[in-house]
Write a protein that holds these residues in place. Sequence first.
Motif, PDB file in Angstrom:
ATOM      1  N   ALA A   1      34.176  42.674  38.847  1.00 60.44           N
ATOM      2  CA  ALA A   1      35.623  42.990  38.434  1.00 60.44           C
ATOM      3  C   ALA A   1      36.653  43.297  39.387  1.00 60.44           C
ATOM      4  O   ALA A   1      37.692  43.466  39.129  1.00 60.44           O
ATOM      5  N   ALA A   2      36.098  43.397  40.812  1.00 62.08           N
ATOM      6  CA  ALA A   2      37.059  43.685  41.911  1.00 62.08           C
ATOM      7  C   ALA A   2      37.957  42.631  42.041  1.00 62.08           C
ATOM      8  O   ALA A   2      39.063  42.700  42.608  1.00 62.08           O
ATOM      9  N   ILE A   3      37.838  41.480  41.406  1.00 58.77           N
ATOM     10  CA  ILE A   3      38.813  40.523  41.257  1.00 58.77           C
ATOM     11  C   ILE A   3      40.205  40.862  40.573  1.00 58.77           C
ATOM     12  O   ILE A   3      41.308  40.252  41.146  1.00 58.77           O
ATOM     13  N   SER A   4      40.222  41.607  39.780  1.00 60.27           N
ATOM     14  CA  SER A   4      41.344  42.116  39.224  1.00 60.27           C
ATOM     15  C   SER A   4      41.748  43.408  39.468  1.00 60.27           C
ATOM     16  O   SER A   4      42.861  43.755  39.359  1.00 60.27           O
ATOM     17  N   SER A   5      41.051  44.196  40.546  1.00 59.71           N
ATOM     18  CA  SER A   5      41.504  45.680  40.982  1.00 59.71           C
ATOM     19  C   SER A   5      40.953  45.696  42.549  1.00 59.71           C
ATOM     20  O   SER A   5      41.595  47.028  42.945  1.00 59.71           O
ATOM     21  N   GLY A   6      40.291  45.165  43.067  1.00 60.09           N
ATOM     22  CA  GLY A   6      40.284  45.333  44.636  1.00 60.09           C
ATOM     23  C   GLY A   6      41.008  44.639  45.433  1.00 60.09           C
ATOM     24  O   GLY A   6      42.251  44.463  44.948  1.00 60.09           O
ATOM     25  N   ASP A   7      40.603  44.565  46.618  1.00 60.24           N
ATOM     26  CA  ASP A   7      41.475  43.992  47.629  1.00 60.24           C
ATOM     27  C   ASP A   7      42.224  42.540  47.071  1.00 60.24           C
ATOM     28  O   ASP A   7      41.478  41.783  46.899  1.00 60.24           O
ATOM     29  N   ARG A   8      43.493  42.559  47.265  1.00 55.12           N
ATOM     30  CA  ARG A   8      44.205  41.423  47.077  1.00 55.12           C
ATOM     31  C   ARG A   8      43.950  40.071  47.831  1.00 55.12           C
ATOM     32  O   ARG A   8      43.809  39.262  47.262  1.00 55.12           O
ATOM     33  N   SER A   9      43.568  40.523  49.178  1.00 54.37           N
ATOM     34  CA  SER A   9      43.445  39.203  49.932  1.00 54.37           C
ATOM     35  C   SER A   9      42.056  38.488  49.386  1.00 54.37           C
ATOM     36  O   SER A   9      42.126  37.125  49.498  1.00 54.37           O
ATOM     37  N   ALA A  10      41.178  39.470  49.071  1.00 53.12           N
ATOM     38  CA  ALA A  10      39.988  38.627  48.527  1.00 53.12           C
ATOM     39  C   ALA A  10      40.249  38.039  47.263  1.00 53.12           C
ATOM     40  O   ALA A  10      39.617  36.916  46.922  1.00 53.12           O
ATOM     41  N   SER A  11      41.042  38.690  46.112  1.00 53.11           N
ATOM     42  CA  SER A  11      41.280  37.985  45.182  1.00 53.11           C
ATOM     43  C   SER A  11      42.108  36.696  45.387  1.00 53.11           C
ATOM     44  O   SER A  11      41.951  35.595  44.664  1.00 53.11           O
ATOM     45  N   ARG A  12      42.611  36.496  46.289  1.00 48.60           N
ATOM     46  CA  ARG A  12      43.589  35.220  46.595  1.00 48.60           C
ATOM     47  C   ARG A  12      42.837  34.209  47.167  1.00 48.60           C
ATOM     48  O   ARG A  12      42.980  32.944  46.706  1.00 48.60           O
TER      49      ARG A  12
END
Length: 224
Positions: free
Chosen positions: A142-153
């Motif tokens: 779930a960190a893809i929606s609320s964690g570090d943005r660079s990791a989500s990118r």
Amino acid sequence: MSEYLPPPERDAFPDLAEDAGWVREVPVGSALARIFRAAGPHPTAWHDFRTYGPLDARFDPHPDPPSDSPGEGVLYATLEHSAPAQDTTSAFAACLLEVFQATRIVRRASGAPTLAMFESTRPLRLLDLSDSDWVAVAGGNAAISSGDRSASRAWARAIRAHYPRIDGVISASSVVPSARIAALWSPAVDALPQHPIAQLRLDRGELTGVIDRIAARYGYVVLP
């Protein structure tokens, strides 16, 4: 400590089977909302897909380092939902909170921030990152929606490369988890209408009451 989002492994990405529930089809005529800046150093129009990136936004699909990538545009919007008139987690509220979350100060005039509401002209096929188990199956969380943005990118780039025909992704807002944010990518360009349903600058008087209510509920400050 926030949950750690591991780097994406495309070998773990499943095929998008029609019955898996991983792709959310947003029907024709669904209302979406976004706030864009119509003035300032980088003015845009309501329908512009940003091809320069990646910036600090969560699901920018552009390759590093930041540059102009004509085939990799992104447009962020919130999906409207049926809710009571007093509800403050509307698409507009989610837009407002997302756009001004860095400072928690709503500047209603600087850069001419403008609300646009529009309806899709064809179904949107969005990879569902919050209301399906795709992320878990693919090795993420779930960190893809609320964690570090660079990791989500990094995940956004991998998803874009692995599923080139989808229109983007939909996920929970990191500010108001009950709201749903759509990151529309270049394949979705033809799903936008010629004209929006509504287009209002945030400094319009008729928006004062609702902006003040949203800001008071979530502890934001409003400036002219």
